[in-house]
Design a protein around this motif. Structure first.
Motif, short mmCIF file in Angstrom:
data_model
loop_
_atom_site.label_atom_id
_atom_site.label_comp_id
_atom_site.label_asym_id
_atom_site.label_seq_id
_atom_site.Cartn_x
_atom_site.Cartn_y
_atom_site.Cartn_z
N LEU A 302 1.20 -1.57 0.12
CA LEU A 302 0.19 0.01 0.30
C LEU A 302 0.89 1.02 -0.03
O LEU A 302 0.48 2.06 -0.97
CB LEU A 302 -1.13 0.15 1.24
N ALA A 303 1.78 1.12 0.34
CA ALA A 303 3.24 2.49 0.30
C ALA A 303 3.43 2.57 -0.42
O ALA A 303 3.62 3.88 -1.13
CB ALA A 303 4.03 2.43 1.93
N ARG A 304 3.97 1.18 -1.42
CA ARG A 304 4.50 1.36 -2.25
C ARG A 304 3.33 2.72 -3.36
O ARG A 304 3.73 3.31 -4.71
CB ARG A 304 4.60 0.11 -3.17
N GLU A 305 2.22 1.49 -3.31
CA GLU A 305 1.09 2.43 -4.50
C GLU A 305 0.72 4.11 -4.41
O GLU A 305 0.52 4.30 -5.13
CB GLU A 305 -0.41 1.60 -4.39
N ARG A 309 1.14 6.38 -6.54
CA ARG A 309 0.05 7.11 -6.76
C ARG A 309 0.65 9.22 -6.81
O ARG A 309 0.38 10.16 -7.25
CB ARG A 309 -0.59 7.43 -5.96
N GLU A 310 0.98 9.46 -5.82
CA GLU A 310 1.22 10.96 -5.02
C GLU A 310 2.51 11.07 -6.19
O GLU A 310 2.40 12.44 -7.09
CB GLU A 310 1.95 10.50 -4.32
N GLU A 313 0.94 12.34 -8.80
CA GLU A 313 0.45 13.25 -8.78
C GLU A 313 1.15 14.38 -9.48
O GLU A 313 0.75 15.90 -9.67
CB GLU A 313 -0.76 13.14 -7.32
N ARG A 314 2.27 14.00 -8.51
CA ARG A 314 2.86 15.73 -9.06
C ARG A 314 3.44 15.33 -10.30
O ARG A 314 3.82 17.15 -10.54
CB ARG A 314 4.40 15.32 -8.08
N THR A 315 3.86 14.36 -10.99
CA THR A 315 4.36 14.33 -12.71
C THR A 315 2.90 15.15 -13.00
O THR A 315 3.31 16.20 -14.07
CB THR A 315 4.59 13.35 -12.91
N ARG A 316 1.78 15.01 -13.12
CA ARG A 316 0.89 15.57 -13.56
C ARG A 316 0.68 17.27 -13.11
O ARG A 316 0.14 17.57 -13.81
CB ARG A 316 -0.46 14.98 -13.35
N ASP A 317 0.62 17.45 -11.74
CA ASP A 317 0.44 18.43 -11.21
C ASP A 317 1.45 19.08 -12.33
O ASP A 317 1.80 20.62 -12.32
CB ASP A 317 0.24 19.23 -9.98
N GLU A 318 2.99 18.86 -12.52
CA GLU A 318 4.20 19.67 -13.67
C GLU A 318 3.75 20.09 -14.46
O GLU A 318 3.53 20.75 -14.98
CB GLU A 318 5.80 18.91 -13.24
N LEU A 319 2.93 18.36 -15.03
CA LEU A 319 2.98 18.77 -16.51
C LEU A 319 1.66 19.79 -16.70
O LEU A 319 1.68 20.32 -18.00
CB LEU A 319 2.14 17.54 -17.07
N GLU A 320 0.47 20.24 -15.68
CA GLU A 320 -0.16 21.02 -15.81
C GLU A 320 0.39 22.23 -15.41
O GLU A 320 -0.09 22.86 -16.50
CB GLU A 320 -0.72 20.57 -15.03
#
Length: 544
Positions: A302-305, A309-310, A313-320
Motif C-alpha cells: 500500500l505504501a508503494r502504491e 500515486r503521489e 500526481e506530482r508529475t501531473r501537477d508539473e505537466l499541468e
C-alpha cells in the motif's frame, strides 16, 4: 437459555468476538454493591444475579498480563485490553501522571485517526474527544486548544503506525503505571488496622488506605506456599517457613471468595508464563507471526502504491503547470505577433506617404529649375531690373538648393522606412515560426499529460477481504522478518530513552501552569516516588 452454564454464555461471547485467548476474560456482574464474576461450571441463573430484567453482564478482562507485547497474541485481545485500560485511565481508576496522559492520548488518536495529515486534522479536530482524565485537565491553567496542540505534536510523530501497533504502544506504557491491573480490597489486620489488599499478575500487595501507589509489603506468587480463608479470615503462608504467616479479615464472605478466585487465576497464569507454551498458544503465535508478516507486506504494498500515486500526481501537477506556462507563452507570442503586424502596417503606410512627399518635392524642385532658366533667358534692360533680377535669381537658386536638400533627405527617410519595413516583416516571420513551435510542444505535452496521469488499471486493489488474500512465505522472508524484529528491539530501547526525555521536557514545560492547590494525594505521592527514582517494579522488589 435457562439451562446454560456460565461457560456456555461465556463461549458464545468469545465466539461472537472471534476471541481465542479466553483465559484473560470473564463476565462480571454486581450484587449488593459487590463485584462478582460468573462461574464457568455453574448455571447462570443459579448465581446471585439481580432479579430485574434484563440481567446485565460486563465482558471484561479479569486477569492482566505481565508483559502485554509478549503475552497478548490476537489483535482482538490487544484491542479489548486497550479499550478497557483506556477507560480505566480516563475514569481515574488507574492513576496516570499528566505527561504520560498526553503521550497515551496521542497513541489513542493515532489508533482512531491513522496518520496525521495537517490538511485533514485541522485545529479543533479533537474538541469532542475525551482523551485526558479530568484530574489532569483541572490541575493546569491550560485551555483545550493548548492540550490539543501538545497531543497533536506527539501524534504527528507516530506516522506509519497501524491501529494495532498504536494500541500496543499504549498498553506498553500503561502497564508500567502503579495501579495497572491491581484489584483493591479493604481489609483489617489482626490489630484491627485498616489496610488495602492488592491482587495483580505479580502477587499480593499490602497498602495503606491513603496510598494505592506504593505497597508496604509484597508477596510474589512464587514465594507464596498457600492461601486460604475461613469465614472472613484470610491467611497467606509464605514459602519460607521462617517468615510469619500473614492473616487479615475482610468485610464480607463474598469478598473472600472473590479474592481467592483472583489469587488462583493470577497464580495459574503466573506459573503458566514460566512454562513452555501449550500447543494451542504455539499455534496462535505462529498464526500471529504470519498475520503480522502478511500485514507488513500489505502495508509495504500500500505504501508503494501510495508513493506511485503521489509521484503520478506530482508529475501531473508539473505537466499541468508546464502546460499553463506554455499557454501563457503562446498567448504572449500571439500578442507580440499582432503588435508586429500592426507595426509593419504602420511603417508601410508611413513609407508610402514619405515616398509621395519625396515625389512632390522633386516635382517642385523641377519647377523651380525651370523658373530659374526662364528668368535667366529674360533680358532685363535696365540696371535696376538686372539687379532685381540677379537678386531673384539668387533667391531662386537658394530655394532650388534647399528643395534639392529636402528632396534628398526625404529620399533617405523613405529608404530607411523600407529597411524598417523589411525588419518588421522578418520579426513577423520569426514570431509566426515560434508560435508554430509552441503549438507543436503544447500538443505533445497534452498527449504526455493524458498518458502519464492516468494510473494503470491493473494496479492491485485496496480490497482487504481475507478470502481473496494468499501469500507464500519463503525462508528468506521469515529470516528478513526476524532480522527486522531484532532491529525493532534495538530501536525500541533507543526510543524509550528518547521518550523519557520527551516526557521530562513536557513535564518541565507545563510545570509553570500547574495549580498546586489542586494536586490530589496521588499526585503528591507520585511526585515523591519520582523524585526518589522509584518505579512500579523496583518498589515491588524492595518490599517483597
Amino acid at each position: 437459555q435457562v439451562k446454560w452454564k456460565g461457560k456456555d454464555l461465556f463461549d458464545l461471547v468469545c465466539r461472537t468476538l472471534g476471541l481465542r485467548e479466553t483465559w484473560f476474560f470473564g463476565l462480571q456482574y454486581t450484587i449488593k454493591d459487590t463485584v462478582a464474576w460468573l462461574k464457568m461450571d455453574k448455571k447462570v441463573l443459579d448465581h446471585d444475579v439481580p432479579t430485574e430484567e434484563p440481567v446485565t453482564f460486563h465482558f471484561l478482562a479479569k486477569f492482566y498480563p505481565e508483559n502485554a507485547e509478549e503475552e497478548l497474541v490476537q489483535e482482538i485481545t490487544q484491542h479489548l485490553f486497550f479499550l478497557q485500560v483506556k477507560k480505566q485511565i480516563l475514569d481515574e481508576k488507574i492513576y496516570c501522571p499528566p505527561e504520560a496522559s498526553v503521550l497515551l492520548a496521542s497513541y489513542a488518536v493515532q489508533a482512531k485517526y491513522g496518520d496525521y495529515d495537517p490538511n485533514v486534522h485541522k485545529r479543533g479536530f479533537l474538541a469532542q474527544e475525551e482523551l485526558l482524565p479530568k484530574r489532569v485537565i483541572n490541575l493546569y491553567q491550560m485551555t483545550p486548544e493548548m492540550w490539543e496542540e501538545r497531543i497533536t505534536a506527539w501524534y504527528a510523530e507516530h506516522r506509519g503506525r497501524a491501529r494495532d501497533e498504536a494500541e500496543m504502544e499504549y498498553l506498553k506504557i500503561a502497564q508500567d503505571l502503579e495501579m495497572y491491573g491491581v484489584n483493591y480490597f479493604a481489609i483489617r489486620n489482626k490489630k484491627g488496622t485498616e489496610l488495602l489488599l492488592g491482587v495483580d499478575a505479580l502477587g499480593l500487595h499490602i497498602y495503606d488506605p491513603d496510598n494505592r501507589l506504593t505497597p508496604k509489603i509484597s508477596f510474589p506468587w512464587n514465594e507464596i506456599r498457600n492461601i486460604s480463608y475461613s469465614d472472613k479470615e484470610f491467611t497467606i503462608k509464605p514459602l519460607d517457613k521462617k517468615i510469619d504467616v500473614f492473616k487479615f479479615n475482610s468485610s464480607k464472605l463474598r469478598v473472600n471468595k472473590l479474592i481467592l478466585q483472583l489469587c488462583i487465576g493470577n497464580h495459574d497464569l503466573f506459573m503458566r508464563r514460566r512454562k513452555a507454551d501449550s500447543l494451542e498458544v504455539q499455534q496462535m503465535k505462529a498464526q500471529a507471526r504470519e498475520e503480522k508478516a502478511r500485514k507488513q507486506m500489505e502495508r509495504q504494498r500500500l505504501a508503494r502504491e501510495k508513493q506511485m500515486r503521489e509521484e503520478a500526481e506530482r508529475t501531473r501537477d508539473e505537466l499541468e503547470r508546464r502546460l499553463m506556462q506554455l499557454k501563457e507563452e503562446a498567448t504572449m507570442a500571439n500578442e507580440a505577433l499582432m503588435r508586429s503586424e500592426e507595426t509593419a502596417d504602420l511603417l508601410a503606410e508611413k513609407a508610402q506617404i514619405t515616398e509621395e512627399e519625396a515625389k512632390l518635392l522633386a516635382q517642385k524642385a523641377a519647377e523651380a529649375e525651370q523658373e530659374m532658366q526662364r528668368i535667366k533667358a529674360t533680358a532685363i534692360r535696365t540696371e535696376e531690373e538686372k539687379r532685381l533680377m540677379e537678386q531673384k535669381v539668387l533667391e531662386a537658386e537658394m530655394l532650388a538648393l534647399k528643395m534639392a536638400e529636402e528632396s534628398e533627405r526625404r529620399a533617405k527617410e523613405a529608404d530607411q522606412l523600407k529597411q524598417d519595413l523589411q525588419e518588421a516583416r522578418e520579426s513577423e516571420r520569426r514570431a509566426k515560426q515560434k508560435l508554430l513551435e509552441i503549438t507543436s510542444k503544447s500538443s505533445y505535452t497534452q498527449s504526455m499529460n493524458s498518458s502519464t496521469t492516468v494510473l494503470p488499471t491493473d494496479l492491485p486493489s485496496f480490497n482487504l477481504i481475507s478470502e481473496s488474500l494468499s501469500f507464500d512465505f519463503k525462508d528468506t522472508d521469515m529470516k528478513r522478518l526476524s532480522m527486522e524484529i531484532e532491529k525493532e528491539k534495538v530501536e525500541y530501547m533507543e526510543k524509550s530513552k528518547h521518550l523519557q526525555e520527551q516526557l521530562n521536557e513536557l513535564k518541565t514545560e507545563i510545570e509553570a501552569l500547574k495549580l498546586k492547590e489542586r494536586e490530589t494525594a496521588l499526585d503528591i505521592l507520585h511526585n515523591e516516588n519520582a523524585s526518589r527514582g522509584n518505579s512500579k517494579h523496583n518498589t515491588i522488589k524492595k518490599v517483597s
